[in-house]
Scaffold this motif. Structure first.
Motif, PDB file in Angstrom:
ATOM      1  N   VAL A 168      53.687  27.756  41.773  1.00 35.70           N
ATOM      2  CA  VAL A 168      53.841  29.133  42.251  1.00 35.70           C
ATOM      3  C   VAL A 168      52.599  29.561  43.028  1.00 35.70           C
ATOM      4  O   VAL A 168      51.466  29.345  42.587  1.00 35.70           O
ATOM      5  CB  VAL A 168      54.082  30.083  41.052  1.00 35.70           C
ATOM      6  CG1 VAL A 168      53.996  31.540  41.490  1.00 35.70           C
ATOM      7  CG2 VAL A 168      55.437  29.786  40.412  1.00 35.70           C
TER       8      VAL A 168
ATOM      9  N   TYR B   5      54.213  33.668  32.734  1.00 32.42           N
ATOM     10  CA  TYR B   5      53.540  32.365  32.712  1.00 32.42           C
ATOM     11  C   TYR B   5      53.532  31.699  34.095  1.00 32.42           C
ATOM     12  O   TYR B   5      53.279  30.502  34.202  1.00 32.42           O
ATOM     13  CB  TYR B   5      54.245  31.415  31.735  1.00 32.42           C
ATOM     14  CG  TYR B   5      54.402  31.922  30.331  1.00 32.42           C
ATOM     15  CD1 TYR B   5      53.442  32.741  29.743  1.00 32.42           C
ATOM     16  CD2 TYR B   5      55.510  31.568  29.580  1.00 32.42           C
ATOM     17  CE1 TYR B   5      53.581  33.199  28.448  1.00 32.42           C
ATOM     18  CE2 TYR B   5      55.668  32.019  28.277  1.00 32.42           C
ATOM     19  CZ  TYR B   5      54.700  32.840  27.710  1.00 32.42           C
ATOM     20  OH  TYR B   5      54.849  33.285  26.431  1.00 32.42           O
ATOM     21  N   ALA B   6      53.827  32.445  35.132  1.00 34.77           N
ATOM     22  CA  ALA B   6      54.029  31.849  36.455  1.00 34.77           C
ATOM     23  C   ALA B   6      52.873  30.959  36.900  1.00 34.77           C
ATOM     24  O   ALA B   6      53.088  29.929  37.537  1.00 34.77           O
ATOM     25  CB  ALA B   6      54.272  32.956  37.486  1.00 34.77           C
ATOM     26  N   LYS B   7      51.658  31.323  36.559  1.00 35.00           N
ATOM     27  CA  LYS B   7      50.491  30.576  37.039  1.00 35.00           C
ATOM     28  C   LYS B   7      50.098  29.417  36.123  1.00 35.00           C
ATOM     29  O   LYS B   7      49.179  28.673  36.421  1.00 35.00           O
ATOM     30  CB  LYS B   7      49.296  31.527  37.186  1.00 35.00           C
ATOM     31  CG  LYS B   7      49.497  32.622  38.220  1.00 35.00           C
ATOM     32  CD  LYS B   7      49.625  32.059  39.630  1.00 35.00           C
ATOM     33  CE  LYS B   7      49.695  33.168  40.670  1.00 35.00           C
ATOM     34  NZ  LYS B   7      49.819  32.617  42.053  1.00 35.00           N
TER      35      LYS B   7
ATOM     36  N   ASP C  34      65.027  30.981  42.539  1.00 34.36           N
ATOM     37  CA  ASP C  34      63.775  30.832  41.803  1.00 34.36           C
ATOM     38  C   ASP C  34      64.115  30.107  40.509  1.00 34.36           C
ATOM     39  O   ASP C  34      64.567  30.716  39.546  1.00 34.36           O
ATOM     40  CB  ASP C  34      63.198  32.229  41.529  1.00 34.36           C
ATOM     41  CG  ASP C  34      61.920  32.196  40.711  1.00 34.36           C
ATOM     42  OD1 ASP C  34      61.244  31.155  40.708  1.00 34.36           O
ATOM     43  OD2 ASP C  34      61.610  33.223  40.084  1.00 34.36           O
TER      44      ASP C  34
ATOM     45  N   SER D  26      63.496  27.883  37.183  1.00 32.83           N
ATOM     46  CA  SER D  26      62.501  27.579  36.156  1.00 32.83           C
ATOM     47  C   SER D  26      62.912  26.352  35.358  1.00 32.83           C
ATOM     48  O   SER D  26      64.051  26.242  34.892  1.00 32.83           O
ATOM     49  CB  SER D  26      62.360  28.799  35.228  1.00 32.83           C
ATOM     50  OG  SER D  26      61.887  28.429  33.950  1.00 32.83           O
TER      51      SER D  26
ATOM     52  N   SER E 170      59.791  25.570  39.669  1.00 35.88           N
ATOM     53  CA  SER E 170      58.481  25.628  39.019  1.00 35.88           C
ATOM     54  C   SER E 170      58.686  25.643  37.517  1.00 35.88           C
ATOM     55  O   SER E 170      59.818  25.737  37.032  1.00 35.88           O
ATOM     56  CB  SER E 170      57.696  26.867  39.480  1.00 35.88           C
ATOM     57  OG  SER E 170      58.365  28.050  39.091  1.00 35.88           O
TER      58      SER E 170
ATOM     59  N   PHE F 261      58.021  27.930  35.215  1.00 40.72           N
ATOM     60  CA  PHE F 261      58.485  29.156  34.588  1.00 40.72           C
ATOM     61  C   PHE F 261      59.093  30.166  35.557  1.00 40.72           C
ATOM     62  O   PHE F 261      59.622  31.186  35.115  1.00 40.72           O
ATOM     63  CB  PHE F 261      57.318  29.806  33.835  1.00 40.72           C
ATOM     64  CG  PHE F 261      56.656  28.869  32.864  1.00 40.72           C
ATOM     65  CD1 PHE F 261      57.266  28.547  31.665  1.00 40.72           C
ATOM     66  CD2 PHE F 261      55.432  28.289  33.162  1.00 40.72           C
ATOM     67  CE1 PHE F 261      56.671  27.670  30.767  1.00 40.72           C
ATOM     68  CE2 PHE F 261      54.820  27.416  32.269  1.00 40.72           C
ATOM     69  CZ  PHE F 261      55.451  27.111  31.069  1.00 40.72           C
ATOM     70  N   GLY F 262      59.029  29.900  36.840  1.00 41.65           N
ATOM     71  CA  GLY F 262      59.578  30.837  37.810  1.00 41.65           C
ATOM     72  C   GLY F 262      58.504  31.747  38.380  1.00 41.65           C
ATOM     73  O   GLY F 262      57.445  31.960  37.783  1.00 41.65           O
ATOM     74  N   ASN F 263      58.796  32.298  39.547  1.00 42.77           N
ATOM     75  CA  ASN F 263      57.809  33.106  40.277  1.00 42.77           C
ATOM     76  C   ASN F 263      57.459  34.420  39.594  1.00 42.77           C
ATOM     77  O   ASN F 263      56.355  34.938  39.779  1.00 42.77           O
ATOM     78  CB  ASN F 263      58.323  33.381  41.693  1.00 42.77           C
ATOM     79  CG  ASN F 263      58.162  32.194  42.617  1.00 42.77           C
ATOM     80  OD1 ASN F 263      57.191  32.104  43.357  1.00 42.77           O
ATOM     81  ND2 ASN F 263      59.108  31.265  42.581  1.00 42.77           N
ATOM     82  N   ASP F 264      58.397  34.999  38.841  1.00 48.02           N
ATOM     83  CA  ASP F 264      58.140  36.308  38.256  1.00 48.02           C
ATOM     84  C   ASP F 264      57.857  36.245  36.757  1.00 48.02           C
ATOM     85  O   ASP F 264      57.847  37.264  36.080  1.00 48.02           O
ATOM     86  CB  ASP F 264      59.313  37.251  38.520  1.00 48.02           C
ATOM     87  CG  ASP F 264      60.606  36.761  37.866  1.00 48.02           C
ATOM     88  OD1 ASP F 264      60.632  35.616  37.371  1.00 48.02           O
ATOM     89  OD2 ASP F 264      61.589  37.528  37.866  1.00 48.02           O
ATOM     90  N   SER F 265      57.623  35.071  36.234  1.00 45.04           N
ATOM     91  CA  SER F 265      57.356  34.913  34.801  1.00 45.04           C
ATOM     92  C   SER F 265      55.935  35.351  34.466  1.00 45.04           C
ATOM     93  O   SER F 265      55.018  35.204  35.288  1.00 45.04           O
ATOM     94  CB  SER F 265      57.532  33.441  34.399  1.00 45.04           C
ATOM     95  OG  SER F 265      57.025  33.212  33.098  1.00 45.04           O
TER      96      SER F 265
END
Length: 386
Positions: A97, A131-133, A195, A197, A123, A125-129
């Motif tokens: 992400v 945990y995204a990073k 997106d 996950s 990714s 966890f997804g872009n808006d999670s």
């Protein structure tokens, strides 16, 4: 090839390791023109030694694609990127992400260039999670998804699966997302963004486990080589292991006859009265006393004759020579990327284009000149994501 399902569809893959390349490999098998956009040293999973583990894994996920090498941090690389985006139908990436945006191919950026583009971003966890990073490799997702907790012996340490399950499952979902996006575009003329996950993809496999935990108050636990809530499992033979699944009353009766253990019959006498799971350990001891006295081939043959589902526990090399696998063409070979020779790869369970196995993976940037009209490759057309 013209009548292939994805003939005329161009896919840009900004992928590395497994999930992204596996997705685009599925699309390539259906006739899509997959262009693998790579940094100068190539996909991070490329092998450096012919027929090493990394090398053969890369071959299994990247055959029949073309490669363009770009420096997306340079003006020349960005200009070439725009050229590619204008000609693409699908973009698949499993970069972390934030990296697509940093390198100029985030969805908001590419939509301005090609509003019909079907974009799939995989990714952890997804872009808006929240945990995204977080970094997320296959093992992390196995650990978080419940797969590790549910695998292993009841009184032993939780165990990872023997294959990269989350990576491949998410790759399959990504290919579905691409197909759904193309179908939607047929009706609306518009592109789309998925997106995707890895954790979400694995949670979709939990089936009844969520309801068990949240509504029935039963936390699902690992059961080793048995099957949860079904009378099936793995037993030791005299020369290996077998999997038995006497699920129905007819199968159970047939099994008790073969193993000559009529004392097993009262535990399952009609479809509405099955108390076997309550006495599983003692029943299994009786069954395994018989299996331990017989070789695998004899067990499979004798139970097969009476209609009890039974299978050897295959090693991979034994599976590869099984008559079903040979008949269905599930062991294939493709040319080595690095020169003469071949490497074995799994076949596809789907019908594929005739040329699916005729080309190995491309070398890094092999088709840059062919696709972008720049030959030789300019030095400023190559770099890596960071």
């Amino acid at each position: 090839m013209d009548d292939a399902p994805l003939s005329g569809i161009r896919v840009l893959e900004f992928g590395h390791y497994i999930a992204g390349p596996f997705c685009s490999q599925i699309l390539a098998d259906q006739g899509a023109d997959v262009i693998k956009v790579e940094p100068p040293e190539g996909d991070a999973s490329r092998g450096t030694e012919t027929l090493s583990y990394n090398d053969v894994y890369f071959h299994a996920l990247n055959r029949n694609k073309r490669s363009v090498m770009l420096d997306l941090k340079s003006d020349g690389g960005q200009e070439a990127l725009v050229t590619l985006l204008r000609t693409a139908d699908v973009l698949v990436t499993n970069y972390a992400v934030g990296i697509p945006e940093r390198l100029g191919f985030g969805y908001a950026q590419v939509r301005e260039i090609n509003p019909r583009l079907v974009y799939v971003h995989v990714s952890g966890f997804g872009n808006d999670s929240p945990y995204a990073k977080r970094p997320a490799f296959d093992g992390i997702i196995q650990a978080m998804s419940g797969l590790v907790h549910l695998t292993g012996e009841p009184d032993g340490m939780p165990m990872q699966a023997g294959l990269f399950v989350p990576d491949h499952v998410t790759g399959l979902y990504a290919a579905l997302a691409a197909m759904f996006g193309l179908s939607r575009r047929e009706g609306t003329g518009e592109g789309s963004f998925t997106d995707l996950s890895m954790l979400d993809s694995m949670m979709s496999l939990l089936g009844p486990c969520l309801a068990e935990a949240l509504q029935l108050g039963v936390s699902p636990m690992r059961v080793g080589s048995k099957v949860r809530r079904s009378y099936a499992g793995t037993y030791t033979a005299s020369d290996g292991y077998v999997y038995l699944a006497p699920m129905t009353l007819r199968m159970w009766t047939a099994l008790t006859n073969v193993v000559e253990a009529p004392q097993l019959l009262p535990y399952f006498t009609d479809p509405d009265t099955d108390i076997r799971l309550d006495h599983r350990d003692e029943l299994d001891r009786v069954i395994e006393k018989w299996t331990r006295a017989h070789p695998v081939a004899d067990i499979v043959a004798r139970l097969g004759e009476v209609g009890v589902p039974c299978s050897p526990i295959f090693t991979v090399d034994a599976l590869a020579v099984d008559p079903h696998v040979q008949h269905r063409g599930m062991v294939r070979s493709i040319p080595l990327e690095s020169g003469p020779g071949e490497v074995f790869v799994p076949g596809s369970p789907l019908p594929v284009i005739d040329t699916a196995y005729s080309a190995g993976p491309p070398s890094v940037g092999q088709h840059t000149g062919e696709i972008l009209g720049t030959d030789p490759v300019p030095a400023d057309l190559a770099s890596q994501p960071d």
